[in-house]
Design a protein around this motif. Sequence first.
Motif, PDB file in Angstrom:
ATOM      1  N   UNK A   1     -17.098  25.340 -11.099  1.00 51.66           N
ATOM      2  CA  UNK A   1     -18.163  24.751 -11.914  1.00 51.66           C
ATOM      3  C   UNK A   1     -17.781  24.891 -13.378  1.00 51.66           C
ATOM      4  N   UNK A   2     -18.192  23.915 -14.181  1.00 50.42           N
ATOM      5  CA  UNK A   2     -18.061  24.018 -15.622  1.00 50.42           C
ATOM      6  C   UNK A   2     -19.441  23.759 -16.205  1.00 50.42           C
ATOM      7  N   UNK A   3     -19.969  24.736 -16.939  1.00 47.66           N
ATOM      8  CA  UNK A   3     -21.274  24.615 -17.590  1.00 47.66           C
ATOM      9  C   UNK A   3     -21.108  25.058 -19.035  1.00 47.66           C
ATOM     10  N   UNK A   4     -21.558  24.210 -19.950  1.00 46.73           N
ATOM     11  CA  UNK A   4     -21.457  24.521 -21.381  1.00 46.73           C
ATOM     12  C   UNK A   4     -20.037  24.910 -21.761  1.00 46.73           C
ATOM     13  N   UNK A   5     -19.063  24.219 -21.178  1.00 47.33           N
ATOM     14  CA  UNK A   5     -17.667  24.462 -21.496  1.00 47.33           C
ATOM     15  C   UNK A   5     -17.067  25.710 -20.871  1.00 47.33           C
ATOM     16  N   UNK A   6     -17.839  26.417 -20.040  1.00 48.07           N
ATOM     17  CA  UNK A   6     -17.345  27.645 -19.405  1.00 48.07           C
ATOM     18  C   UNK A   6     -17.036  27.402 -17.945  1.00 48.07           C
ATOM     19  N   UNK A   7     -15.875  27.855 -17.529  1.00 46.63           N
ATOM     20  CA  UNK A   7     -15.426  27.707 -16.150  1.00 46.63           C
ATOM     21  C   UNK A   7     -15.912  28.881 -15.320  1.00 46.63           C
ATOM     22  N   UNK A   8     -16.489  28.572 -14.173  1.00 43.87           N
ATOM     23  CA  UNK A   8     -16.871  29.593 -13.191  1.00 43.87           C
ATOM     24  C   UNK A   8     -16.195  29.247 -11.878  1.00 43.87           C
ATOM     25  N   UNK A   9     -15.580  30.237 -11.262  1.00 44.86           N
ATOM     26  CA  UNK A   9     -14.890  30.051  -9.985  1.00 44.86           C
ATOM     27  C   UNK A   9     -15.465  31.056  -8.998  1.00 44.86           C
ATOM     28  N   UNK A  10     -15.859  30.554  -7.815  1.00 43.36           N
ATOM     29  CA  UNK A  10     -16.444  31.399  -6.775  1.00 43.36           C
ATOM     30  C   UNK A  10     -15.670  31.230  -5.486  1.00 43.36           C
ATOM     31  N   UNK A  11     -15.499  32.313  -4.751  1.00 43.18           N
ATOM     32  CA  UNK A  11     -14.909  32.224  -3.419  1.00 43.18           C
ATOM     33  C   UNK A  11     -15.938  31.627  -2.488  1.00 43.18           C
ATOM     34  N   UNK A  12     -15.478  30.797  -1.580  1.00 45.69           N
ATOM     35  CA  UNK A  12     -16.360  30.224  -0.571  1.00 45.69           C
ATOM     36  C   UNK A  12     -17.046  28.962  -1.034  1.00 45.69           C
ATOM     37  N   UNK A  13     -17.797  28.363  -0.134  1.00 47.90           N
ATOM     38  CA  UNK A  13     -18.485  27.109  -0.448  1.00 47.90           C
ATOM     39  C   UNK A  13     -19.683  27.378  -1.347  1.00 47.90           C
ATOM     40  N   UNK A  14     -20.177  26.330  -1.978  1.00 48.00           N
ATOM     41  CA  UNK A  14     -21.337  26.447  -2.859  1.00 48.00           C
ATOM     42  C   UNK A  14     -22.598  26.786  -2.076  1.00 48.00           C
ATOM     43  N   UNK A  15     -22.816  26.102  -0.976  1.00 49.24           N
ATOM     44  CA  UNK A  15     -24.053  26.289  -0.214  1.00 49.24           C
ATOM     45  C   UNK A  15     -23.818  27.171   1.005  1.00 49.24           C
ATOM     46  N   UNK A  16     -24.764  28.023   1.290  1.00 46.46           N
ATOM     47  CA  UNK A  16     -24.743  28.807   2.518  1.00 46.46           C
ATOM     48  C   UNK A  16     -25.389  27.946   3.596  1.00 46.46           C
ATOM     49  N   UNK A  17     -24.666  27.656   4.629  1.00 44.73           N
ATOM     50  CA  UNK A  17     -25.192  26.799   5.680  1.00 44.73           C
ATOM     51  C   UNK A  17     -24.500  27.130   6.988  1.00 44.73           C
ATOM     52  N   UNK A  18     -25.168  26.831   8.083  1.00 45.07           N
ATOM     53  CA  UNK A  18     -24.580  27.072   9.398  1.00 45.07           C
ATOM     54  C   UNK A  18     -23.463  26.076   9.688  1.00 45.07           C
ATOM     55  N   UNK A  19     -23.734  24.814   9.357  1.00 47.25           N
ATOM     56  CA  UNK A  19     -22.735  23.778   9.592  1.00 47.25           C
ATOM     57  C   UNK A  19     -21.918  23.576   8.325  1.00 47.25           C
ATOM     58  N   UNK A  20     -20.610  23.628   8.457  1.00 49.14           N
ATOM     59  CA  UNK A  20     -19.711  23.494   7.312  1.00 49.14           C
ATOM     60  C   UNK A  20     -18.921  22.195   7.427  1.00 49.14           C
ATOM     61  N   UNK A  21     -18.448  21.715   6.300  1.00 44.46           N
ATOM     62  CA  UNK A  21     -17.596  20.538   6.276  1.00 44.46           C
ATOM     63  C   UNK A  21     -16.272  20.898   6.945  1.00 44.46           C
ATOM     64  N   UNK A  22     -15.932  20.180   7.995  1.00 40.82           N
ATOM     65  CA  UNK A  22     -14.743  20.492   8.783  1.00 40.82           C
ATOM     66  C   UNK A  22     -13.598  19.519   8.532  1.00 40.82           C
ATOM     67  N   UNK A  23     -13.919  18.319   8.061  1.00 41.91           N
ATOM     68  CA  UNK A  23     -12.890  17.320   7.824  1.00 41.91           C
ATOM     69  C   UNK A  23     -13.515  16.002   7.441  1.00 41.91           C
ATOM     70  N   UNK A  24     -12.671  14.979   7.317  1.00 43.14           N
ATOM     71  CA  UNK A  24     -13.179  13.664   6.920  1.00 43.14           C
ATOM     72  C   UNK A  24     -12.294  12.551   7.457  1.00 43.14           C
ATOM     73  N   UNK A  25     -12.884  11.376   7.521  1.00 47.98           N
ATOM     74  CA  UNK A  25     -12.181  10.133   7.796  1.00 47.98           C
ATOM     75  C   UNK A  25     -12.603   9.148   6.723  1.00 47.98           C
TER      76      UNK A  25
END
Length: 118
Positions: free
Chosen positions: A51-75
């Motif tokens: 994330x970048x807010x007010x010119x500051x970079x924030x980096x977090x381990x893991x996905x943004x949202x806590x959820x049971x179903x996770x993004x597994x792939x795409x077509x």
Amino acid sequence: MKYLCLVYGEEDRIAEMDDHECLAYDRELRESGHCLASEALQPVATATTVRVRNGRLSVFDGPFAETKEALAGFYLIEARDLNEAIQLASKIPPAKVGCVEVRPLRPIREQPRSGASH
């Protein structure tokens, strides 16, 4: 029209699937000319959120949202219309244990927006 089919599911359930079934459908989609790109994703534990807010970079381990179903792939597919995209998405094997979100691509290069004027 182009559609992104986002494959979601509980990681344990997705991991139980036979990759060969997914690869067979991928081959079928590519041979029919519908598949433009497709990939499976590594587990959520490998994700990094930026994330970048007010010119500051924030980096977090893991996905943004806590959820049971996770993004597994795409077509990324090409389809006549939403109905055809839904039919193609319904045959993506993980749809049997999770879900597939079908979203039309926004033609940003052809029709760029000029900002937040609502």
